[in-house]
Design a protein around this motif. Sequence first.
Motif, mmCIF file in Angstrom:
data_model
loop_
_atom_site.group_PDB
_atom_site.id
_atom_site.type_symbol
_atom_site.label_atom_id
_atom_site.label_comp_id
_atom_site.label_asym_id
_atom_site.label_seq_id
_atom_site.Cartn_x
_atom_site.Cartn_y
_atom_site.Cartn_z
ATOM 1 N N THR A 21 6.425 58.482 -8.873
ATOM 2 C CA THR A 21 5.903 59.726 -8.324
ATOM 3 C C THR A 21 5.294 59.446 -6.949
ATOM 4 O OG1 THR A 21 3.950 59.367 -9.717
ATOM 5 C CG2 THR A 21 5.557 60.991 -10.478
ATOM 6 N N LYS A 22 4.958 60.520 -6.214
ATOM 7 C CA LYS A 22 4.581 60.360 -4.808
ATOM 8 C C LYS A 22 3.137 59.914 -4.586
ATOM 9 C CE LYS A 22 7.698 63.728 -2.668
ATOM 10 N NZ LYS A 22 7.727 64.823 -1.687
ATOM 11 N N TYR A 29 2.000 66.016 -9.776
ATOM 12 C CA TYR A 29 2.601 64.724 -10.161
ATOM 13 C C TYR A 29 1.928 64.144 -11.395
ATOM 14 C CZ TYR A 29 4.971 65.260 -5.762
ATOM 15 O OH TYR A 29 5.742 65.769 -4.750
ATOM 16 N N ILE A 79 11.166 59.992 -7.695
ATOM 17 C CA ILE A 79 10.796 61.010 -6.708
ATOM 18 C C ILE A 79 10.508 60.266 -5.401
ATOM 19 C CG2 ILE A 79 9.265 62.900 -6.083
ATOM 20 C CD1 ILE A 79 8.537 63.231 -8.984
ATOM 21 N N VAL A 103 14.843 63.029 -8.501
ATOM 22 C CA VAL A 103 14.020 64.210 -8.790
ATOM 23 C C VAL A 103 13.464 64.822 -7.498
ATOM 24 C CG1 VAL A 103 11.988 65.062 -10.028
ATOM 25 C CG2 VAL A 103 13.345 63.205 -11.010
ATOM 26 N N ALA A 104 13.505 66.132 -7.416
ATOM 27 C CA ALA A 104 12.775 66.951 -6.443
ATOM 28 C C ALA A 104 13.292 66.854 -5.010
ATOM 29 C CB ALA A 104 11.273 66.645 -6.472
ATOM 30 N N ASN A 105 13.517 65.656 -4.490
ATOM 31 C CA ASN A 105 13.915 65.496 -3.094
ATOM 32 C C ASN A 105 15.304 64.884 -3.005
ATOM 33 O OD1 ASN A 105 11.390 66.401 -2.370
ATOM 34 N ND2 ASN A 105 10.566 64.387 -1.922
ATOM 35 N N GLY A 116 15.561 69.231 -10.251
ATOM 36 C CA GLY A 116 14.641 69.798 -9.277
ATOM 37 C C GLY A 116 14.636 71.310 -9.323
ATOM 38 N N MET A 251 6.370 71.075 -12.248
ATOM 39 C CA MET A 251 6.586 69.627 -12.326
ATOM 40 C C MET A 251 6.455 69.097 -13.749
ATOM 41 S SD MET A 251 7.633 68.483 -9.488
ATOM 42 C CE MET A 251 7.381 66.710 -9.448
#
Length: 307
Positions: A21-22, A29, A79, A103-105, A116, A251
Motif C-alpha cells: 500500500t502507499k 489504505y 498499489i 491495484v488502483a493505479n 480498481g 478501498m
Amino acid sequence: MALFAASGSAADREMTIAVFTKNLTNPAYEAFRIASDQIARSTGAKIVHFAPKRPDNVDEQIAMVEQVLKDKPDAVVFIPVDDVAMVDSVKRLNDANIPVVLVANPLPGRFVTYVGADDFEIGYREARYLFEKLGGKARIVVIEGTPAAPTNRERLRGYRRAFAEFPGIEVLGSGVGNYQQPDARGAMAKLLAEHPQIDAVLSANDSMALGVLEALKDANRTATVIAINGILPAVKQIEAGAILASVDFNMFKIGCAATRAAVRYLRHEPLPEKIILPAEVIDKTNYKAWLVPVDQRSCPGWDEVTR
C-alpha cells in the motif's frame, strides 16, 4: 531470515501474499490492509504488509520490492506509489515470475488481474453532484491529491469535463494536498487567505477534506465541501452536515477483491482480466450504511464484485 517459506506449491501449503500500500497515514489504505487480512483469515493465506513510512515514498517502495524479490512470496498485491517510477520494479517482479495483482493505479507490466475503480468517472460524478447542488453557479477551489498519482490525474480530468458543462462555476484556484490531511489544511489556509469568498471546495479525497474543514474552522469561514473515498471520519462529517457528500472509492472492497484474486490465481481458479468496482455517492440520504467501522465490515462475495 526470509519472510516467506519457499518449499512446496501454494496449492498444498499456506500461501504467502505480499501486500503493498502507499502509506500508513490514509485511512483508505488501512481499510485495504484490514480487508486483505480478512481474506487471509478466511482462506488460510499469510499476508505480509509493505507500506512506506514516509507517505507515497518511491525510494522506500523500490527497496521493499527488492526485499520481496529476495524472499519470493507466492503472489504480490501491488498499489504503486507512482505509475512511472515503479515500472522498473514491476518489470523485475515479472522477470522473477512472481504473480502480481495490480491495484488502483494502472501501469505497464504483466498482471494476473487489475482491481480498481474508474477515477475519471468518480471525479466527474463528484464535481457534477456538487455543481448541481450549487445551482450551477459558484466560486470554488480545488484541493488536488499527489500530482504523480494516476488517481489524481484522472480525477482532475473528470473535474475538467464537469467544468466544461457548468460555465457558471468559477475556479478561483487550486492547492496540492498530496492526499494527506495536514497538507490539505495548509493548502486550504493559503487559498482562504487569497480569496475572501469561497463557496465550495472540490477535494480529491476525504483525508484532504478533513484538512479543509480544519482550515475553514481556523479561519472562521464556511464553504460546501465534497470529497472521495467514503472513509468513516468523513461519513461522520456527512452525518453532522459539515461535508456535503463523498464518492465511494471503496478501498475496503477493493482490498477484498484484490487479495481474493491473488488467492484464486494461486488456486488455479478463473479470473477476469479486470475488476472495476462501481462508485456510489454517499450523502445524507444513504450515509448510514457507511457508518459501520471498517474492522467490523465483511468482505463481499466474489460474485458480487465481479458481476
